[in-house]
Scaffold this active site. Structure first.
Site, PDB file in Angstrom:
ATOM      1  CB  CYS A 133      12.720   8.399   9.163  1.00 24.61           C
ATOM      2  SG  CYS A 133      13.972   7.931   7.994  1.00 24.61           S
ATOM      3  CE  LYS A 139      -1.979   2.819   3.200  1.00 24.61           C
ATOM      4  NZ  LYS A 139      -1.629   4.173   1.744  1.00 24.61           N
ATOM      5  CD  GLU A 149      13.159   3.860   8.569  1.00 28.26           C
ATOM      6  OE1 GLU A 149      13.397   4.599   7.758  1.00 28.26           O
ATOM      7  OE2 GLU A 149      14.197   3.065   8.854  1.00 28.26           O
ATOM      8  CD  GLU A 154       9.620  12.007  12.590  1.00 25.66           C
ATOM      9  OE1 GLU A 154       9.955  12.153  12.019  1.00 25.66           O
ATOM     10  OE2 GLU A 154       8.366  11.541  12.798  1.00 25.66           O
TER      11      GLU A 154
END
Length: 501
Positions: free
Chosen positions: A285, A176, A251, A386
């Site tokens: 990331c 996906k 992750e 973040e």
């Protein structure tokens, strides 16, 4: 106008829902493509196809390791033949500048297929004959149906990094891509279909995370979920996956510290710092988003940032001279701008940037200036959460122990870097900072084939190398008796003169 369809059991399909989602070019706010929007029923069909393709005796399971490797190499070749087309599609849907998509994303994808094709024969077990005439062997077997959910920011490379080891190990996959950037992934699947992957071995369902992602998480026929994205979403996937015992490769988020000591080569350190936080507009990331600079070097480092950041070439992402482009979407741009506002309210000051770019053609897109926030402390949201954008927070420290404490002060543990000429100090800091990967005197440079594993709230997986490939297998122990003998445990014997009943 591109129309992106799903790929299930070897066929390109529209969702029966009839719904579509527009893919918006973040550089100009205009529609670049549209995709069919899948449902839980489409997920069920894709998982059933993958499960059927995993059955013993199926065309996929009947392939030898060499034949699987050959398919993967052929797919890599076909991806590389369409490099230009793939790069433009990725740039137009995600906004990552052409010089990155053309020379990084495309070859990260094809490279993953080539790399794991070369590792296929390394999936070996072990043997032992310690127990008399009993031989014990271990073998590695594929898990079954693996779901791969990739993010929008590095869609081709991340998707291939999940698919390639899964397929190399003999699993089937249901993938996906993000609804923001599915175009290049669909083209990659086209290359795999053309390469000859059997029907059902590779399936792609399009749609939202709340619908398609949830259905994949809850499916009892999915053996493993590979996900790259935010920590909150990762937790939600794990919770929803409690319908069955699954394996995970996750992750998740990061808030990586970038530590500069006063004895470092500051010219190199600042150059790497800018690369680490402003590459792909900070939508990475492992971005080095927290600068921790020794107080005795603070003035020099901030002066260099103030001088160099305005020279970054901001432009339209298809221009090969552009170094810095837009945010992926209007919503994400607003999120980044909101964090800059929050930082100001918390007491941080804007050293550079801090606003949306609206001049000329930029006004139609989602551009945010490269931004540096100073006077930050460890309790601020902008330091702990973040942002996933071009926002660098700056904190100072006095000595090595304080640098380590500040580096470990968030819940994340994905990456980090340290710059110093003292290699003893570099090794001590690398060992003490609780992250899955550390760099010393460089940033974002890796050795291919070396595994990495995120720490703490940044994920749960081993990615890369043979260790990463093994994560897509299950170990089986087989015991072989050379000479069959009875155990004589239940003999049924009756002792002389006694009834043992």
């Amino acid at each position: 106008m591109n129309r992106i369809r799903m790929y299930i059991d070897g066929e390109w399909l529209e969702s029966e829902s009839g719904r579509t989602t527009d893919i918006i070019n973040p550089a100009n706010g205009r529609k670049a493509a549209e995709m069919t929007r899948g449902t839980a029923d489409d997920v069920a069909g894709a998982v059933a196809a993958a499960k059927g393709a995993f059955e013993p005796g199926s065309p996929w399971r009947s392939l030898s390791a060499d034949e699987r490797a050959e398919l993967m190499v052929k797919a890599a070749e076909l991806i590389e033949k369409r490099a230009e087309e793939l790069a433009v599609a990725e740039t137009n849907s995600m906004g990552r500048v052409y010089r990155e998509t053309r020379y990084d994303d495309v070859y990260a994808a094809s490279g993953a297929f080539r790399y794991y094709a070369g590792l296929i024969h390394e999936l070996q077990g072990a043997a032992s004959v310690e127990n008399g005439d009993m031989m014990t062997v271990t073998v590695r077997e594929p898990l079954g149906v693996c779901a791969v959910l990739a993010p929008w920011n590095y869609s081709m490379g991340t998707m291939a990094a999940g698919m390639a080891p899964a397929l190399a190990a003999g699993n089937t996959v249901v993938i996906k891509p993000s609804s923001l950037s599915p175009v290049a992934t669909a083209m990659m699947v086209e290359a795999m279909a053309k390469a000859g992957f059997p029907a059902g071995s590779v399936n792609m369902v399009l749609g939202s995370g709340s619908e398609v992602g949830t259905a994949l998480s809850e499916s009892v026929d999915v053996a493993k979920i590979t996900f790259t994205g935010g920590t909150a979403t990762g937790r939600d996937i794990i919770a929803r996956s409690a319908t069955s015992v699954k394996r995970y490769a996750m992750e998740l988020g990061g808030k990586s510290p970038f530590i500069i000591f006063d004895d470092a080569d500051l010219d190199v350190a600042v150059d790497r710092l800018m690369f680490g936080i402003f590459l792909s507009q900070g939508q990475v990331c492992i971005a080095g988003s927290r600068l921790l600079v020794q107080d005795t070097a603070y003035e020099r480092v901030t002066a260099m940032l103030k001088e160099r950041i305005p020279k970054i070439r901001i432009g339209m992402p298809l221009d090969e001279n552009t170094e810095f482009g837009p945010m992926v979407s209007k919503r994400h741009m607003e999120r980044v701008l909101d964090y800059i506002r929050i930082g100001r309210e918390e007491g941080a000051k804007v050293l550079v940037g801090g606003r949306r770019i609206t001049e000329g053609a930029f006004g139609d897109g989602y551009f945010v200036e490269p931004t540096v926030l100073v006077d930050c402390d460890e309790h601020m949201r902008v330091v702990n959460e973040e942002i996933f954008g071009p926002v660098l927070t700056v904190q100072t420290f006095t000595d090595e122990q304080e640098a380590i404490r500040l580096a470990n002060s968030t819940g994340y543990g994905l990456a980090g870097g340290v710059f110093t000429r003292d290699m003893g100090r570099a090794l001590r800091v690398c060992s003490a900072v609780d992250t899955g990967i550390m760099w010393a005197n460089t940033y974002m440079e890796e050795t291919p084939g070396m595994p990495v594993s995120p720490h703490r709230q940044s994920g749960t997986t081993v990615d890369g190398g043979l260790d990463g490939l093994k994560e897509y297998t299950v170990l089986k122990q087989i015991n072989l008796a050379m000479t069959p003998t009875k155990s004589d445990w239940f003999t049924g014997m009756v002792s002389e003169g006694k009834d043992n009943r």
